[in-house]
Design a protein around this motif. Structure first.
Motif, PDB file in Angstrom:
ATOM      1  N   SER A 238      15.900  11.544 -28.757  1.00 43.67           N
ATOM      2  CA  SER A 238      16.948  10.668 -28.234  1.00 43.67           C
ATOM      3  C   SER A 238      16.294   9.514 -27.490  1.00 43.67           C
ATOM      4  O   SER A 238      15.090   9.533 -27.221  1.00 43.67           O
ATOM      5  N   PHE A 239      17.066   8.514 -27.180  1.00 40.11           N
ATOM      6  CA  PHE A 239      16.533   7.388 -26.419  1.00 40.11           C
ATOM      7  C   PHE A 239      17.598   6.908 -25.443  1.00 40.11           C
ATOM      8  O   PHE A 239      18.790   7.135 -25.616  1.00 40.11           O
ATOM      9  N   SER A 240      17.141   6.272 -24.397  1.00 40.41           N
ATOM     10  CA  SER A 240      18.038   5.622 -23.448  1.00 40.41           C
ATOM     11  C   SER A 240      17.472   4.254 -23.131  1.00 40.41           C
ATOM     12  O   SER A 240      16.275   4.007 -23.324  1.00 40.41           O
ATOM     13  N   ILE A 241      18.326   3.366 -22.662  1.00 38.58           N
ATOM     14  CA  ILE A 241      17.909   2.005 -22.329  1.00 38.58           C
ATOM     15  C   ILE A 241      18.207   1.772 -20.861  1.00 38.58           C
ATOM     16  O   ILE A 241      19.360   1.825 -20.436  1.00 38.58           O
TER      17      ILE A 241
ATOM     18  N   ASP B  16      13.947  -1.716 -20.749  1.00 33.67           N
ATOM     19  CA  ASP B  16      12.966  -0.710 -21.121  1.00 33.67           C
ATOM     20  C   ASP B  16      13.661   0.361 -21.952  1.00 33.67           C
ATOM     21  O   ASP B  16      14.618   0.998 -21.490  1.00 33.67           O
ATOM     22  N   VAL B  17      13.196   0.543 -23.186  1.00 34.77           N
ATOM     23  CA  VAL B  17      13.721   1.598 -24.045  1.00 34.77           C
ATOM     24  C   VAL B  17      12.876   2.847 -23.816  1.00 34.77           C
ATOM     25  O   VAL B  17      11.659   2.818 -24.015  1.00 34.77           O
ATOM     26  N   ILE B  18      13.511   3.915 -23.388  1.00 35.61           N
ATOM     27  CA  ILE B  18      12.815   5.157 -23.062  1.00 35.61           C
ATOM     28  C   ILE B  18      13.106   6.173 -24.154  1.00 35.61           C
ATOM     29  O   ILE B  18      14.256   6.536 -24.390  1.00 35.61           O
TER      30      ILE B  18
ATOM     31  N   ASP C 110       5.755   6.604 -24.478  1.00 32.75           N
ATOM     32  CA  ASP C 110       7.074   6.731 -25.110  1.00 32.75           C
ATOM     33  C   ASP C 110       8.067   5.717 -24.557  1.00 32.75           C
ATOM     34  O   ASP C 110       9.259   5.994 -24.406  1.00 32.75           O
ATOM     35  N   MET C 111       7.600   4.532 -24.250  1.00 31.77           N
ATOM     36  CA  MET C 111       8.442   3.457 -23.720  1.00 31.77           C
ATOM     37  C   MET C 111       8.139   2.164 -24.456  1.00 31.77           C
ATOM     38  O   MET C 111       7.004   1.887 -24.806  1.00 31.77           O
TER      39      MET C 111
ATOM     40  N   LYS D 220       8.658  10.637 -16.863  1.00 32.11           N
ATOM     41  CA  LYS D 220       7.520   9.907 -17.445  1.00 32.11           C
ATOM     42  C   LYS D 220       6.410   9.783 -16.400  1.00 32.11           C
ATOM     43  O   LYS D 220       6.627   9.251 -15.314  1.00 32.11           O
ATOM     44  N   GLU D 221       5.248  10.248 -16.769  1.00 32.21           N
ATOM     45  CA  GLU D 221       4.095  10.131 -15.880  1.00 32.21           C
ATOM     46  C   GLU D 221       3.581   8.698 -15.839  1.00 32.21           C
ATOM     47  O   GLU D 221       3.667   7.960 -16.823  1.00 32.21           O
TER      48      GLU D 221
END
Length: 962
Positions: free
Chosen positions: A157-160, A549-551, A599-600, A501-502
């Protein structure tokens, strides 16, 4: 697919043994009965159960036979290709060996998410019986072999960031009409070793930026900005720093400690410009100091210091009172179960509300946090592996319903705490260690919370500290001596889906050497973030970009393995047809799996493609199909959805939404009282001189009514209007003893319309106020700028022309030599020489508004314009506000008039009757512009701005005639 051969008696005379050309599972259903249009001889085709395999290339067959689609347990790819290619595969028994080196695994390892937890299992990817039907054949004579290949995995999945889902109800928006004025008091962070973050860019489509400060501390810190996001001051509990990163006056020696968990917390004193700075330490307990921001020319001063409140632990937290104005500050005494909660109001710090509840605090380390909804309070007791959770009544300050989480295994102990945005989950860091945990507060028992706790982060080599929600709705996590912060992007999601996210936010953007320690700023909990973070307010004509930023939640770890390519489209809402357009206003590049960092993906969209309105992002993945046959055929697939419209609001649930609203235009007060769109123009300039007669003070120049007096001089010395002379009609009256045969000269300008030349005269009768650039108040006519070491004069109105005439004590100054206009403030005039008490400063100019100074009618016409005419769906209204001249904040309006927006119209006017006003009454006025946008769902959004403030005096009583 199957190559099981069925014998048809009388048609095939002999058993057939063939090398098979296998046709892939691509099919085109037809509504007609199968027919063979070509004539084939015996042996040229093979009939199987519900299938026909041809020995020739299908491109030679004019009509494709209809087949029964098998019921599949796996994934089958269908296509509408007219010419379906073939691929040759050799079969050996039931195992399948490929001549084209296709890797076939009987077990395929996959990672998936179940109830917020990462799980690992094996999916089916083999060559066994995968169909719901069983081939029927003469197994004695003709052995069969079934071949299938299924690949199963979760798409990430992704979030913005800084977008959201469309509000489902009006209650789902947090601000409504106050969106643009949302509190930005916590938009500037300072912490760690000279580290900081500026969140101000997020409200106009940007991302948070790394900055640097003066603080250098291991743990607690607090910062305070004004409601517009301008830094006021900050403190590490020992020293208070100004917005200029210098020590505040009397701001040293506070009784906090650099090794105290929450050593500092700044809380406003309501309805004042004062702030309480609470400090904690083991040695000194809970204390408070007072900062007054009205002092030191707005730089602030500590006026009271180190007042004792409680022998307390290292914990202090605050939240809003239920009345929305006051605050609650909570702390805990040492060695007891005593929580002390104090109300902060305009009258000061109230008496403590004491609740004996929860665990005994024998040690001091660990955070105390209120939830964003002010309904929960959580407390970490680091050395005892305890987290206590309470219900909180923000009307009374009383704690209840105690739950304690014990027996949970930490490496060191719970230290940092933070709630999710919706207050449904609690995050805890394992202090000075590597792990981050999530507790689901939907469970009502400590046992269930412990059993269902989820590890959402494990930072190899980490030494984690505070967790703090930012204005961008992300939780930031400190890590000792590291040049970055870790980030939780979607705190409301269950478990690992929160997207931890590290090393996400890099702190070295402003200065090298800035690092995180264990602490982050301590704030009033429900003022962490401003409401409607998905609503952007931008100025028309911007030339830069929106940044998103697309995560990617690559929890199944398939982005690189499957070589996924992502792409995003941006669609605008059509307010007329009430659906999102199907043609995107922006399409991103194809983002390869190698193009992601952590992953961003930072996506920048030119501002020119984002107009005013509502938008959604749609994203899709593309990949090559890696099943047995499709891989050889080079097939790919996409998750893009067709059609683009859905049932609700024309979207799908996985779209991400935001609004861009252009800022309201500041009304431009016009000089011409009849025209809506053009200001007046100077048509003539006249100079007349006469010689005076001793004892005669009144001199007539026959000045026309539509011409205005500019400058008056007596023997070459400029006179000050209302101090040295008055003007009435076409006459000049001198206010001093006149000598014989002195030269009296009057300059005046002829204009179209009703424009006036304004003599802006000021006698400096009091000490000149000083301060940094832009710290002058609205009623300061003269000001000394300590930043530039210059004296400044502030005009009553914005001039309608570039040049103005300035004089001091009757001597005309040289333009651009002895004085010059400011480039950032149209009312500011900057002097190169000094001015002092007793000086008379005069400016002569054509103001943008004709209603300035004296007017001779009680029915004046006010006109104004805006740069950008309203366009649907935007609505709004203007309000003309008139108050007494000494009512600086327009608290008591005497007259007002509301004028609604008119589509495609820039200019507006209002004629108002000054009922009850008499000659000599003085007023100030302004125009308020309230712009309104009504979104798809949720509350209306507004932006309110004001024109310049002008003053005028009524010079006649003619309006009272009858």
């Amino acid at each position: 697919m199957s190559n099981a051969i069925r014998r048809y008696s009388g048609e095939l005379g002999d058993p057939v043994s063939v090398r098979v050309n296998v046709i892939t599972e691509k099919e085109v259903p037809l509504s007609v009965e199968p027919q063979i249009l070509n004539e084939y001889k015996r042996g040229e085709f093979i009939q199987t159960w519900n299938k026909t395999f041809f020995m020739t290339d299908l491109s030679n067959v004019d009509t494709i036979l209809r087949k029964t689609k098998p019921e599949t347990f796996g994934l089958t790819i269908f296509s509408n290709l007219l010419n379906i290619p073939t691929i040759e595969i050799d079969f050996t028994g039931n195992t399948g060996e490929s001549t084209t080196n296709i890797e076939v695994k009987s077990e395929h390892l996959i990672t998936y998410i179940d109830k917020g937890v990462n799980e690992t299992s094996y999916s089916v990817r083999d060559e066994s019986n995968q169909y719901g039907w069983y081939p029927r054949s003469n197994t004695e004579l003709y052995p069969y072999s079934e071949k299938s290949d299924v690949e199963v995995f979760d798409y990430p999945s992704f979030s913005i960031d800084n977008t959201r889902k469309i509000p489902s109800t009006s209650a789902d928006t947090l601000c409504g009409e106050d969106s643009v004025n949302a509190n930005k008091s916590y938009y500037n962070w300072y912490f760690g070793e000279n580290a900081g973050i500026d969140f101000n860019p997020i409200k106009s489509g940007g991302t948070a930026q790394a900055i640097s400060g003066s603080v250098n501390t291991m743990e607690g810190v607090s910062t305070m900005s004004d409601k517009e996001g301008n830094l006021l001051f900050y403190s590490d509990g020992v020293t208070v720093y100004t917005s200029g990163n210098t020590e505040m006056q009397n701001g040293t020696g506070l009784f906090g400690s650099s090794s105290s968990t929450q050593t500092c917390l700044i809380v406003p004193r309501p309805s004042t410009n004062k702030y309480f700075v609470f400090t904690t330490s083991i040695e000194n307990g809970l204390r408070y100091s007072v900062v007054d921001m009205d002092l030191q020319n707005g730089e602030g001063q500590v006026t009271s210091k180190n007042n004792s409140l409680l022998l307390a632990t290292e914990k202090v937290a605050a939240t809003k009172h239920s009345n929305g104005i006051d605050y609650w500050v909570a702390s805990h005494s040492t060695g007891t179960t005593n929580y002390s909660v104090r109300k902060i109001s305009s009258t000061g710090i109230g008496a403590p509300v004491t609740t004996f509840i929860g665990s005994t605090h024998n040690t001091a380390i660990g955070y105390l946090k209120f939830s964003p909804n002010s309904q929960k309070l959580a407390c970490a007791i680091y050395d005892e592996d305890i987290i206590d959770i309470f219900d909180f009544d923000n009307s009374t300050g009383i704690l209840s319903n105690f739950i304690t989480i014990t027996g949970f295994t930490y490496i060191n102990g719970p230290y940092g705490l933070e709630f999710s945005e919706d207050s449904s989950k609690l995050y805890a860091t394992d202090g000075a260690s590597t792990k981050v945990y999530q507790f689901d507060l939907s469970y009502t028992s400590a046992t269930d919370m412990t059993i269902h706790a989820i590890e959402v982060g494990d930072v190899s080599g980490g030494s984690l500290g505070a967790a703090q929600m930012g204005p961008d709705n992300r939780i930031y996590i400190a890590d000792l001596d590291e040049p970055y912060l870790h980030v939780i992007h979607d705190s409301n999601k269950l478990g690992v889906e929160c997207s931890f996210k590290e090393n996400y936010f890099v702190l070295s953007g402003a200065t090298s050497g800035a690092t995180s320690q264990w602490g982050l700023p301590n704030f009033v909990s429900n003022n962490y973030f401003s409401c409607d973070r998905d609503v952007y307010f931008t100025n028309v004509g911007r030339q830069d970009t929106f940044k998103f930023d697309v995560i990617f939640d690559n929890l199944s770890d398939v982005i690189q393995e499957k070589d996924l390519t992502a792409q995003f489209n941006l669609y605008k809402y059509d307010n007329i047809n009430k659906v999102f357009n199907t043609t995107p206003v922006y399409t991103s590049e194809e983002i390869p799996s190698t193009g992601l960092t952590n992953d961003m993906y930072p996506m920048e969209i030119p501002f020119s493609v984002i107009s005013e309105g509502e938008f959604i992002f749609k994203g899709n993945y593309s990949r090559n199909i890696n099943t047995l046959l499709s891989k050889q055929l080079g097939y790919s697939t996409t998750t893009q959805k067709y059609p683009l419209t859905g049932e609700k609001y024309g979207i799908y649930d996985d779209d991400w939404y935001f609004i861009n609203m252009n800022r309201a235009d500041i009304p431009n007060l016009k000089n011409n009282t009849v025209s809506r769109n053009t200001s007046s123009s100077i048509t003539s300039f006249n100079v007349k001189s006469v010689y005076t007669t001793s004892g005669i003070t009144n001199y007539t120049f026959n000045i026309l009514s539509n011409e205005s007096v500019g400058m008056v001089s007596y023997n070459g010395s400029v006179l000050a209007r209302n101090l040295d002379y008055n003007v009435s009609g076409g006459s000049i009256t001198l206010l001093f003893e006149v000598l014989n045969n002195q030269l009296l000269t009057v300059s005046y300008m002829g204009t179209e319309g009703d424009s006036v030349i304004y003599n802006d005269t000021y006698l400096i009768s009091e000490s000149i106020v000083s301060g940094a650039t832009n710290t002058q108040s609205i009623d300061d006519k003269v000001f000394y700028n300590t930043t530039q070491n210059k004296y400044e004069f502030y005009l009553e109105s914005v001039p309608d022309t570039k040049n103005i005439i300035m004089s001091v004590n009757g001597s005309v100054l040289s333009n651009n030599i002895e004085y010059y206009r400011s480039t950032t403030n149209d009312k500011r005039v900057i002097f190169n020489n000094s001015i002092k008490v007793g000086d008379i400063v005069e400016a002569v100019y054509l103001p943008k508004t004709g209603l300035l100074g004296g007017i001779d009618t009680n029915r004046p016409i006010f006109t104004w314009s805006i740069a950008n005419a309203p366009q649907p769906p935007v609505t709004g209204e203007f309000t003309l506000e008139i108050a007494a001249k000494d009512d600086l904040n327009f608290e008591n309006l005497i007259y007002s008039d509301v004028i609604p927006y008119v589509d495609n119209v820039n200019g507006y006017l209002s004629q108002i009757t000054l009922v009850g006003a008499s000659a000599g009454d003085e007023f100030r006025y302004r125009v308020k512009n309230k712009k309104i946008y009504t979104p798809i769902s949720g509350e209306t959004i507004t932006d309110t701005v004001y024109s310049d403030v002008n003053t005028f005096e009524l010079t006649t009583n003619i309006g009272n005639s009858y």
